[in-house]
Design a protein around this motif. Sequence first.
Motif, PDB file in Angstrom:
ATOM      1  N   ILE A  30       0.849  -1.193   0.000  1.00  0.00           N
ATOM      2  CA  ILE A  30       0.000   0.000   0.000  1.00  0.00           C
ATOM      3  C   ILE A  30       0.884   1.243   0.000  1.00  0.00           C
ATOM      4  O   ILE A  30       1.962   1.237   0.584  1.00  0.00           O
ATOM      5  CB  ILE A  30      -0.980   0.037   1.199  1.00  0.00           C
ATOM      6  CG1 ILE A  30      -0.254  -0.096   2.532  1.00  0.00           C
ATOM      7  CG2 ILE A  30      -2.057  -1.024   1.060  1.00  0.00           C
ATOM      8  CD1 ILE A  30      -1.155  -0.010   3.752  1.00  0.00           C
ATOM      9  N   GLY A  43      -2.736   4.730  -2.239  1.00  0.00           N
ATOM     10  CA  GLY A  43      -3.105   3.752  -3.255  1.00  0.00           C
ATOM     11  C   GLY A  43      -2.832   2.353  -2.742  1.00  0.00           C
ATOM     12  O   GLY A  43      -2.113   2.166  -1.769  1.00  0.00           O
ATOM     13  N   VAL A  44      -3.437   1.359  -3.401  1.00  0.00           N
ATOM     14  CA  VAL A  44      -3.289  -0.036  -2.984  1.00  0.00           C
ATOM     15  C   VAL A  44      -2.785  -0.857  -4.166  1.00  0.00           C
ATOM     16  O   VAL A  44      -3.435  -0.912  -5.202  1.00  0.00           O
ATOM     17  CB  VAL A  44      -4.637  -0.608  -2.473  1.00  0.00           C
ATOM     18  CG1 VAL A  44      -4.467  -2.048  -2.001  1.00  0.00           C
ATOM     19  CG2 VAL A  44      -5.200   0.249  -1.356  1.00  0.00           C
ATOM     20  N   LYS A  45      -1.618  -1.478  -3.991  1.00  0.00           N
ATOM     21  CA  LYS A  45      -1.051  -2.312  -5.046  1.00  0.00           C
ATOM     22  C   LYS A  45      -1.186  -3.803  -4.714  1.00  0.00           C
ATOM     23  O   LYS A  45      -0.900  -4.652  -5.541  1.00  0.00           O
ATOM     24  CB  LYS A  45       0.428  -1.980  -5.249  1.00  0.00           C
ATOM     25  CG  LYS A  45       0.668  -0.580  -5.802  1.00  0.00           C
ATOM     26  CD  LYS A  45       2.116  -0.412  -6.185  1.00  0.00           C
ATOM     27  CE  LYS A  45       2.406   0.937  -6.805  1.00  0.00           C
ATOM     28  NZ  LYS A  45       1.649   1.211  -8.026  1.00  0.00           N
ATOM     29  N   ASN A  46      -1.607  -4.101  -3.503  1.00  0.00           N
ATOM     30  CA  ASN A  46      -1.728  -5.477  -3.035  1.00  0.00           C
ATOM     31  C   ASN A  46      -3.135  -5.998  -3.355  1.00  0.00           C
ATOM     32  O   ASN A  46      -4.107  -5.574  -2.755  1.00  0.00           O
ATOM     33  CB  ASN A  46      -1.460  -5.506  -1.527  1.00  0.00           C
ATOM     34  CG  ASN A  46      -1.522  -6.898  -0.942  1.00  0.00           C
ATOM     35  OD1 ASN A  46      -2.062  -7.819  -1.533  1.00  0.00           O
ATOM     36  ND2 ASN A  46      -0.964  -7.045   0.245  1.00  0.00           N
ATOM     37  N   GLN A  47      -3.223  -6.930  -4.308  1.00  0.00           N
ATOM     38  CA  GLN A  47      -4.535  -7.415  -4.756  1.00  0.00           C
ATOM     39  C   GLN A  47      -5.291  -8.157  -3.654  1.00  0.00           C
ATOM     40  O   GLN A  47      -6.506  -8.235  -3.688  1.00  0.00           O
ATOM     41  CB  GLN A  47      -4.371  -8.326  -5.975  1.00  0.00           C
ATOM     42  CG  GLN A  47      -3.892  -7.566  -7.197  1.00  0.00           C
ATOM     43  CD  GLN A  47      -3.801  -8.449  -8.431  1.00  0.00           C
ATOM     44  OE1 GLN A  47      -3.542  -9.644  -8.324  1.00  0.00           O
ATOM     45  NE2 GLN A  47      -4.010  -7.859  -9.589  1.00  0.00           N
ATOM     46  N   ASP A  48      -4.556  -8.694  -2.680  1.00  0.00           N
ATOM     47  CA  ASP A  48      -5.214  -9.431  -1.597  1.00  0.00           C
ATOM     48  C   ASP A  48      -6.051  -8.528  -0.700  1.00  0.00           C
ATOM     49  O   ASP A  48      -6.981  -8.982  -0.057  1.00  0.00           O
ATOM     50  CB  ASP A  48      -4.182 -10.158  -0.739  1.00  0.00           C
ATOM     51  CG  ASP A  48      -3.460 -11.243  -1.521  1.00  0.00           C
ATOM     52  OD1 ASP A  48      -4.133 -11.997  -2.249  1.00  0.00           O
ATOM     53  OD2 ASP A  48      -2.229 -11.317  -1.424  1.00  0.00           O
ATOM     54  N   GLU A  50      -7.056  -5.173  -1.774  1.00  0.00           N
ATOM     55  CA  GLU A  50      -7.571  -3.996  -2.488  1.00  0.00           C
ATOM     56  C   GLU A  50      -9.075  -3.805  -2.342  1.00  0.00           C
ATOM     57  O   GLU A  50      -9.580  -2.719  -2.591  1.00  0.00           O
ATOM     58  CB  GLU A  50      -7.160  -4.024  -3.960  1.00  0.00           C
ATOM     59  CG  GLU A  50      -7.794  -5.133  -4.766  1.00  0.00           C
ATOM     60  CD  GLU A  50      -7.287  -5.138  -6.216  1.00  0.00           C
ATOM     61  OE1 GLU A  50      -6.505  -4.254  -6.582  1.00  0.00           O
ATOM     62  OE2 GLU A  50      -7.699  -6.040  -6.954  1.00  0.00           O
ATOM     63  N   THR A  51      -9.786  -4.855  -1.917  1.00  0.00           N
ATOM     64  CA  THR A  51     -11.222  -4.685  -1.694  1.00  0.00           C
ATOM     65  C   THR A  51     -11.520  -4.270  -0.258  1.00  0.00           C
ATOM     66  O   THR A  51     -12.663  -3.994   0.085  1.00  0.00           O
ATOM     67  CB  THR A  51     -11.984  -5.999  -1.978  1.00  0.00           C
ATOM     68  OG1 THR A  51     -11.458  -7.024  -1.131  1.00  0.00           O
ATOM     69  CG2 THR A  51     -11.825  -6.420  -3.424  1.00  0.00           C
ATOM     70  N   GLN A  52     -10.486  -4.232   0.593  1.00  0.00           N
ATOM     71  CA  GLN A  52     -10.688  -3.916   2.017  1.00  0.00           C
ATOM     72  C   GLN A  52     -10.170  -2.543   2.396  1.00  0.00           C
ATOM     73  O   GLN A  52     -10.597  -1.972   3.395  1.00  0.00           O
ATOM     74  CB  GLN A  52      -9.964  -4.956   2.883  1.00  0.00           C
ATOM     75  CG  GLN A  52     -10.442  -6.373   2.666  1.00  0.00           C
ATOM     76  CD  GLN A  52      -9.561  -7.352   3.408  1.00  0.00           C
ATOM     77  OE1 GLN A  52      -9.442  -7.276   4.624  1.00  0.00           O
ATOM     78  NE2 GLN A  52      -8.932  -8.257   2.702  1.00  0.00           N
ATOM     79  N   TYR A  54      -9.119   1.437   1.093  1.00  0.00           N
ATOM     80  CA  TYR A  54      -9.393   2.410   0.039  1.00  0.00           C
ATOM     81  C   TYR A  54      -8.519   3.639   0.201  1.00  0.00           C
ATOM     82  O   TYR A  54      -8.108   3.989   1.304  1.00  0.00           O
ATOM     83  CB  TYR A  54     -10.871   2.815   0.051  1.00  0.00           C
ATOM     84  CG  TYR A  54     -11.785   1.652  -0.192  1.00  0.00           C
ATOM     85  CD1 TYR A  54     -12.018   1.198  -1.491  1.00  0.00           C
ATOM     86  CD2 TYR A  54     -12.385   0.989   0.865  1.00  0.00           C
ATOM     87  CE1 TYR A  54     -12.843   0.103  -1.717  1.00  0.00           C
ATOM     88  CE2 TYR A  54     -13.207  -0.104   0.640  1.00  0.00           C
ATOM     89  CZ  TYR A  54     -13.433  -0.547  -0.655  1.00  0.00           C
ATOM     90  OH  TYR A  54     -14.234  -1.631  -0.876  1.00  0.00           O
ATOM     91  N   SER A  55      -8.245   4.281  -0.921  1.00  0.00           N
ATOM     92  CA  SER A  55      -7.505   5.533  -0.906  1.00  0.00           C
ATOM     93  C   SER A  55      -8.239   6.515   0.005  1.00  0.00           C
ATOM     94  O   SER A  55      -9.457   6.650  -0.087  1.00  0.00           O
ATOM     95  CB  SER A  55      -7.420   6.075  -2.337  1.00  0.00           C
ATOM     96  OG  SER A  55      -6.719   7.278  -2.348  1.00  0.00           O
TER      97      SER A  55
END
Length: 109
Positions: A30, A43-48, A50-52, A54-55
């Motif tokens: 992140i 920002g979030v670069k970790n796909q695990d 990214e749904t939890q 937020y910017s």
Amino acid sequence: GIELDTTKATKQNNGIIAVKVVFRTEQLGILLHVVDGQVLVKGVKNQDVETQIYSGDTIIAVGDRSTRNKSLAEVCEFVRESTRPLTITFERKVMLAQNTSPEAHKPSA
């Protein structure tokens, strides 16, 4: 693969929720920056996760250590020093529809 605990979101009355996210990898994936003295997610670069996450989310704790009023360097140090799995608590402002007054939507004359 990386197993991820389900996000525990606790709702508070003031339109702010706290979200606990468990990281199992050394790199969080992140991006962080400082806004008004608070460490926020840029920002979030970790796909695990990214749904939890937020910017705009604010980091309020790393493990059991509060990060309020801490610098970005201190927060990063907490993360580096902590063992995995690591729970990081984020705070998110939630826009509640009932908080908007009808006056706010009238165009100004």
